[in-house]
Design a protein around this motif. Structure first.
Motif, PDB file in Angstrom:
ATOM      1  N   PHE A  48       0.861  -1.182   0.000  1.00  0.00           N
ATOM      2  CA  PHE A  48       0.000   0.000   0.000  1.00  0.00           C
ATOM      3  C   PHE A  48       0.898   1.233   0.000  1.00  0.00           C
ATOM      4  O   PHE A  48       1.644   1.472   0.957  1.00  0.00           O
ATOM      5  N   ALA A  49       0.851   1.984  -1.090  1.00  0.00           N
ATOM      6  CA  ALA A  49       1.671   3.195  -1.225  1.00  0.00           C
ATOM      7  C   ALA A  49       0.799   4.413  -0.935  1.00  0.00           C
ATOM      8  O   ALA A  49      -0.310   4.536  -1.443  1.00  0.00           O
ATOM      9  N   PHE A  50       1.310   5.305  -0.096  1.00  0.00           N
ATOM     10  CA  PHE A  50       0.551   6.510   0.242  1.00  0.00           C
ATOM     11  C   PHE A  50       1.484   7.640   0.652  1.00  0.00           C
ATOM     12  O   PHE A  50       2.678   7.447   0.846  1.00  0.00           O
ATOM     13  N   GLN A  51       0.914   8.827   0.743  1.00  0.00           N
ATOM     14  CA  GLN A  51       1.613   9.998   1.252  1.00  0.00           C
ATOM     15  C   GLN A  51       0.888  10.459   2.498  1.00  0.00           C
ATOM     16  O   GLN A  51      -0.327  10.305   2.613  1.00  0.00           O
ATOM     17  N   TYR A  52       1.636  11.037   3.425  1.00  0.00           N
ATOM     18  CA  TYR A  52       1.027  11.520   4.661  1.00  0.00           C
ATOM     19  C   TYR A  52       1.760  12.757   5.161  1.00  0.00           C
ATOM     20  O   TYR A  52       2.900  13.014   4.785  1.00  0.00           O
ATOM     21  N   ARG A  53       1.075  13.505   6.000  1.00  0.00           N
ATOM     22  CA  ARG A  53       1.718  14.604   6.726  1.00  0.00           C
ATOM     23  C   ARG A  53       0.931  14.875   7.987  1.00  0.00           C
ATOM     24  O   ARG A  53      -0.280  14.669   8.056  1.00  0.00           O
ATOM     25  N   PHE A  54       1.630  15.323   8.998  1.00  0.00           N
ATOM     26  CA  PHE A  54       1.019  15.679  10.270  1.00  0.00           C
ATOM     27  C   PHE A  54       0.591  17.137  10.216  1.00  0.00           C
ATOM     28  O   PHE A  54       1.286  17.975   9.645  1.00  0.00           O
ATOM     29  N   VAL A  55      -0.557  17.430  10.809  1.00  0.00           N
ATOM     30  CA  VAL A  55      -1.058  18.797  10.937  1.00  0.00           C
ATOM     31  C   VAL A  55      -1.280  19.037  12.430  1.00  0.00           C
ATOM     32  O   VAL A  55      -2.057  18.328  13.067  1.00  0.00           O
ATOM     33  N   PHE A  56      -0.570  20.009  12.990  1.00  0.00           N
ATOM     34  CA  PHE A  56      -0.683  20.313  14.417  1.00  0.00           C
ATOM     35  C   PHE A  56      -1.591  21.508  14.628  1.00  0.00           C
ATOM     36  O   PHE A  56      -1.673  22.401  13.775  1.00  0.00           O
ATOM     37  N   HIS A  57      -2.275  21.529  15.781  1.00  0.00           N
ATOM     38  CA  HIS A  57      -3.133  22.670  16.074  1.00  0.00           C
ATOM     39  C   HIS A  57      -2.957  23.118  17.514  1.00  0.00           C
ATOM     40  O   HIS A  57      -2.549  22.358  18.387  1.00  0.00           O
ATOM     41  N   ALA A  83      -4.657  25.402  20.918  1.00  0.00           N
ATOM     42  CA  ALA A  83      -5.954  25.458  21.606  1.00  0.00           C
ATOM     43  C   ALA A  83      -6.927  26.242  20.739  1.00  0.00           C
ATOM     44  O   ALA A  83      -6.563  27.243  20.125  1.00  0.00           O
ATOM     45  N   GLY A  84      -8.158  25.789  20.666  1.00  0.00           N
ATOM     46  CA  GLY A  84      -9.158  26.455  19.837  1.00  0.00           C
ATOM     47  C   GLY A  84      -9.184  25.923  18.420  1.00  0.00           C
ATOM     48  O   GLY A  84     -10.009  26.339  17.617  1.00  0.00           O
ATOM     49  N   GLY A  85      -8.248  25.026  18.075  1.00  0.00           N
ATOM     50  CA  GLY A  85      -8.268  24.391  16.763  1.00  0.00           C
ATOM     51  C   GLY A  85      -7.491  25.092  15.672  1.00  0.00           C
ATOM     52  O   GLY A  85      -7.476  24.638  14.539  1.00  0.00           O
ATOM     53  N   THR A  86      -6.837  26.207  15.963  1.00  0.00           N
ATOM     54  CA  THR A  86      -6.067  26.922  14.953  1.00  0.00           C
ATOM     55  C   THR A  86      -4.852  26.112  14.537  1.00  0.00           C
ATOM     56  O   THR A  86      -4.080  25.661  15.388  1.00  0.00           O
ATOM     57  N   GLN A  87      -4.678  25.907  13.223  1.00  0.00           N
ATOM     58  CA  GLN A  87      -3.521  25.163  12.744  1.00  0.00           C
ATOM     59  C   GLN A  87      -2.240  25.952  12.968  1.00  0.00           C
ATOM     60  O   GLN A  87      -2.227  27.182  12.828  1.00  0.00           O
ATOM     61  N   ILE A  88      -1.186  25.238  13.329  1.00  0.00           N
ATOM     62  CA  ILE A  88       0.124  25.869  13.532  1.00  0.00           C
ATOM     63  C   ILE A  88       0.932  25.695  12.253  1.00  0.00           C
ATOM     64  O   ILE A  88       1.156  24.576  11.804  1.00  0.00           O
ATOM     65  N   HIS A  89       1.352  26.787  11.650  1.00  0.00           N
ATOM     66  CA  HIS A  89       2.121  26.786  10.406  1.00  0.00           C
ATOM     67  C   HIS A  89       1.469  25.894   9.344  1.00  0.00           C
ATOM     68  O   HIS A  89       2.078  24.938   8.868  1.00  0.00           O
ATOM     69  N   PRO A  90       0.210  26.182   8.975  1.00  0.00           N
ATOM     70  CA  PRO A  90      -0.474  25.325   7.993  1.00  0.00           C
ATOM     71  C   PRO A  90       0.302  25.258   6.670  1.00  0.00           C
ATOM     72  O   PRO A  90       0.854  26.258   6.217  1.00  0.00           O
ATOM     73  N   LYS A 114       5.642  24.938  20.883  1.00  0.00           N
ATOM     74  CA  LYS A 114       5.200  24.507  22.215  1.00  0.00           C
ATOM     75  C   LYS A 114       3.707  24.775  22.419  1.00  0.00           C
ATOM     76  O   LYS A 114       3.103  24.284  23.360  1.00  0.00           O
ATOM     77  N   ASP A 115       3.102  25.533  21.511  1.00  0.00           N
ATOM     78  CA  ASP A 115       1.670  25.841  21.588  1.00  0.00           C
ATOM     79  C   ASP A 115       0.789  24.696  21.082  1.00  0.00           C
ATOM     80  O   ASP A 115      -0.431  24.747  21.217  1.00  0.00           O
ATOM     81  N   ALA A 116       1.390  23.674  20.484  1.00  0.00           N
ATOM     82  CA  ALA A 116       0.612  22.565  19.929  1.00  0.00           C
ATOM     83  C   ALA A 116      -0.052  21.769  21.052  1.00  0.00           C
ATOM     84  O   ALA A 116       0.591  21.391  22.023  1.00  0.00           O
ATOM     85  N   VAL A 117      -1.360  21.559  20.902  1.00  0.00           N
ATOM     86  CA  VAL A 117      -2.101  20.768  21.892  1.00  0.00           C
ATOM     87  C   VAL A 117      -2.694  19.503  21.268  1.00  0.00           C
ATOM     88  O   VAL A 117      -3.217  18.651  21.974  1.00  0.00           O
ATOM     89  N   GLY A 118      -2.626  19.387  19.944  1.00  0.00           N
ATOM     90  CA  GLY A 118      -3.167  18.223  19.273  1.00  0.00           C
ATOM     91  C   GLY A 118      -2.693  18.159  17.837  1.00  0.00           C
ATOM     92  O   GLY A 118      -2.025  19.070  17.355  1.00  0.00           O
ATOM     93  N   TYR A 119      -3.043  17.070  17.183  1.00  0.00           N
ATOM     94  CA  TYR A 119      -2.637  16.883  15.792  1.00  0.00           C
ATOM     95  C   TYR A 119      -3.581  15.919  15.100  1.00  0.00           C
ATOM     96  O   TYR A 119      -4.361  15.226  15.733  1.00  0.00           O
ATOM     97  N   LEU A 120      -3.469  15.906  13.776  1.00  0.00           N
ATOM     98  CA  LEU A 120      -4.120  14.879  12.986  1.00  0.00           C
ATOM     99  C   LEU A 120      -3.158  14.514  11.871  1.00  0.00           C
ATOM    100  O   LEU A 120      -2.195  15.231  11.598  1.00  0.00           O
TER     101      LEU A 120
END
Length: 74
Positions: free
Chosen positions: A15-24, A26-33, A58-64
């Motif tokens: 299974f070949a795929f591409q991926y990237r992490f997106v960090f956000h 508090a409040g859901g704002t993406q960090i360096h989108p 250091k402001d990152a509280v979550g990711y997808l």
């Protein structure tokens, strides 16, 4: 902070795929989108891999993790 995701190919085929992490923050704002490049990976049938990334701030509280399949021939 470190993000970690386990990915498992339950199929017999590669299974070949591409991926990237997106960090956000508090409040859901993406960090360096859009600042992270797509990374490419092939997971063989039955294989399990762990994807990791460091938070860009250091402001990152979550990711997808965004992923997209690579069609054969690309």
């Amino acid at each position: 902070a470190m993000a970690e995701v386990e990915v498992r190919n339950m199929d017999d085929d590669d299974f070949a795929f591409q991926y990237r992490f997106v960090f956000h923050a508090a409040g859901g704002t993406q960090i360096h989108p859009g600042s992270r490049a797509w990374e490419q990976l092939v997971i063989h049938g039955g294989e399990c891999r762990t994807l990791t990334a460091s938070a860009p701030s250091k402001d990152a509280v979550g990711y997808l993790v965004r992923a997209r399949r690579i069609a054969e021939g690309e």
